[in-house]
Design a protein around this motif. Structure first.
Motif, short mmCIF file in Angstrom:
data_model
loop_
_atom_site.label_atom_id
_atom_site.label_comp_id
_atom_site.label_asym_id
_atom_site.label_seq_id
_atom_site.Cartn_x
_atom_site.Cartn_y
_atom_site.Cartn_z
N THR A 120 45.86 68.19 64.81
CA THR A 120 46.90 67.32 65.36
C THR A 120 48.21 67.52 64.59
N ALA A 121 48.12 67.53 63.26
CA ALA A 121 49.32 67.74 62.44
C ALA A 121 49.93 69.11 62.71
N ILE A 122 49.08 70.13 62.80
CA ILE A 122 49.57 71.48 63.05
C ILE A 122 50.25 71.56 64.42
N VAL B 90 66.98 67.36 76.13
CA VAL B 90 65.58 67.51 76.51
C VAL B 90 64.69 67.81 75.32
N VAL B 91 65.11 68.75 74.47
CA VAL B 91 64.21 69.21 73.42
C VAL B 91 64.28 68.39 72.13
N THR B 92 65.37 67.65 71.91
CA THR B 92 65.44 66.82 70.70
C THR B 92 64.32 65.78 70.66
N PRO B 93 64.04 65.07 71.76
CA PRO B 93 62.88 64.16 71.73
C PRO B 93 61.56 64.88 71.50
N LEU B 94 61.44 66.12 71.97
CA LEU B 94 60.22 66.88 71.71
C LEU B 94 60.05 67.13 70.22
N SER B 95 61.15 67.42 69.55
CA SER B 95 61.09 67.62 68.10
C SER B 95 60.62 66.36 67.39
N THR B 96 61.17 65.22 67.80
CA THR B 96 60.77 63.95 67.20
C THR B 96 59.32 63.62 67.51
N LEU B 97 58.88 63.93 68.72
CA LEU B 97 57.48 63.72 69.09
C LEU B 97 56.56 64.53 68.18
N GLY B 98 56.90 65.78 67.96
CA GLY B 98 56.07 66.64 67.12
C GLY B 98 56.01 66.18 65.68
N THR B 99 57.18 65.88 65.10
CA THR B 99 57.18 65.45 63.70
C THR B 99 56.48 64.11 63.53
N SER B 100 56.56 63.24 64.53
CA SER B 100 55.86 61.95 64.44
C SER B 100 54.36 62.14 64.46
N LEU B 101 53.89 63.06 65.27
CA LEU B 101 52.45 63.38 65.26
C LEU B 101 52.02 63.81 63.87
N ALA B 102 52.81 64.69 63.27
CA ALA B 102 52.45 65.21 61.95
C ALA B 102 52.54 64.13 60.88
N PHE B 103 53.62 63.35 60.89
CA PHE B 103 53.79 62.32 59.87
C PHE B 103 52.74 61.22 59.99
N ALA B 104 52.27 60.96 61.20
CA ALA B 104 51.21 59.96 61.37
C ALA B 104 49.85 60.52 60.95
N ALA B 105 49.64 61.81 61.17
CA ALA B 105 48.34 62.42 60.86
C ALA B 105 48.16 62.64 59.36
N LEU B 106 49.22 62.99 58.66
CA LEU B 106 49.08 63.34 57.25
C LEU B 106 48.50 62.20 56.40
N LEU C 297 44.50 62.00 69.65
CA LEU C 297 44.42 63.45 69.46
C LEU C 297 43.54 63.80 68.28
N SER C 298 43.62 63.01 67.22
CA SER C 298 42.79 63.27 66.04
C SER C 298 41.31 63.16 66.38
N ARG C 299 40.98 62.19 67.20
CA ARG C 299 39.57 62.06 67.59
C ARG C 299 39.13 63.23 68.47
N ALA C 300 40.07 63.76 69.24
CA ALA C 300 39.73 64.84 70.18
C ALA C 300 39.69 66.21 69.50
N ILE C 301 40.68 66.50 68.66
CA ILE C 301 40.79 67.85 68.09
C ILE C 301 40.79 67.86 66.57
#
Length: 245
Positions: A119-121, A146-162, A110-114
């Motif tokens: 990606t963090a945002i 259903v939505v708890t894994p979505l929350s973890t997915l989002g925070t992981s994207l941010a924590f990896a990007a920062l 995602l970082s390479r694409a956008i």
């Protein structure tokens, strides 16, 4: 802490040798510089990432603490909760952990694409939406599952990007120190989050008990969503900053 860097001795007899050089390094010889330069915390090109790490750490710790205790609460006794047994809670955590791993793996693509900032945002935005869903609707097992894994997915994207963006915006000889400071600021945010949410859940209780009220959980989710919005603000409203040289 300090590190001593030794420069090559000069052929000029007027220049001090390496073994006799001064600490400023102006005339050659030994040069003393900090192993951890805390001034990096206030550098414009890095400050927003460190502030984002603090608020994101606060939001992550808060959502984890609130979610688990709410899911295990018995609605027949306290008027809220889903009364999930330990085995079901464990399964939810396993799925959330897998989603987090997927988020971390997707970050580089995602970082390479956008771009790393976007990606963090995007990851933080996903988590904010999840927190708002919890505020509005929190009496459905299916919804939480259903939505708890979505929350973890989002925070992981941010924590990896920062940390990747911190490394990109740091001087090439300070990358290790800068990313280490990121880990420290993220831990500070997590500690603040733990303190804030313990205070909220312990101060807003059911009458005559020490059990947190439903309003305490709603307030906690609101704080998580607010912290996420503030994090997005740090990333989006501050200038790009200079990249490493």
């Amino acid at each position: 802490m300090l590190k001593v860097e030794r420069t090559e001795p000069s052929a000029d007899p007027k220049t001090p040798s390496a073994g006799v050089g001064n600490v400023n390094g102006k005339d050659g010889g030994a040069r003393i510089s900090p192993l951890v330069d805390v001034r990096a915390l206030v550098r414009p090109q890095l400050l927003r990432w460190y502030l984002a790490a603090i608020t994101l750490g606060l939001a992550l710790i808060g959502s984890q603490t609130v979610g688990l205790t709410f899911l295990s609460a018995d609605p027949a006794k306290v008027g809220y909760g889903l009364k999930l047994p330990a085995i079901v809670l464990a399964q939810v955590l396993v799925v959330a952990g897998l989603a987090g791993g997927i988020g971390a793996l997707l970050m580089s693509r995602l970082s390479r694409a956008i771009g790393g900032t976007r990606t963090a945002i995007a990851g933080i935005f996903i988590d904010v939406v999840v927190q708002i869903i919890f505020i509005v609707q929190h009496d459905s097992v299916v919804l939480f599952v259903v939505v708890t894994p979505l929350s973890t997915l989002g925070t992981s994207l941010a924590f990896a990007a920062l940390p990747a963006m911190i490394a990109e915006h740091s001087p090439s000889d300070e990358i290790a120190m800068a990313t280490g400071m990121y880990n420290t600021t993220r831990a500070i945010g997590g500690s603040l989050g733990g303190a804030v949410f313990v205070f909220v859940l312990s101060s807003m209780t059911l009458p005559g008990t020490r059990i947190a009220s439903e309003g305490a959980y709603v307030l906690a989710w609101t704080i998580c969503a607010t912290a996420g919005v503030i994090t997005i603000g740090f990333l989006a409203l501050v200038g790009r900053g200079s990249r490493r040289k």
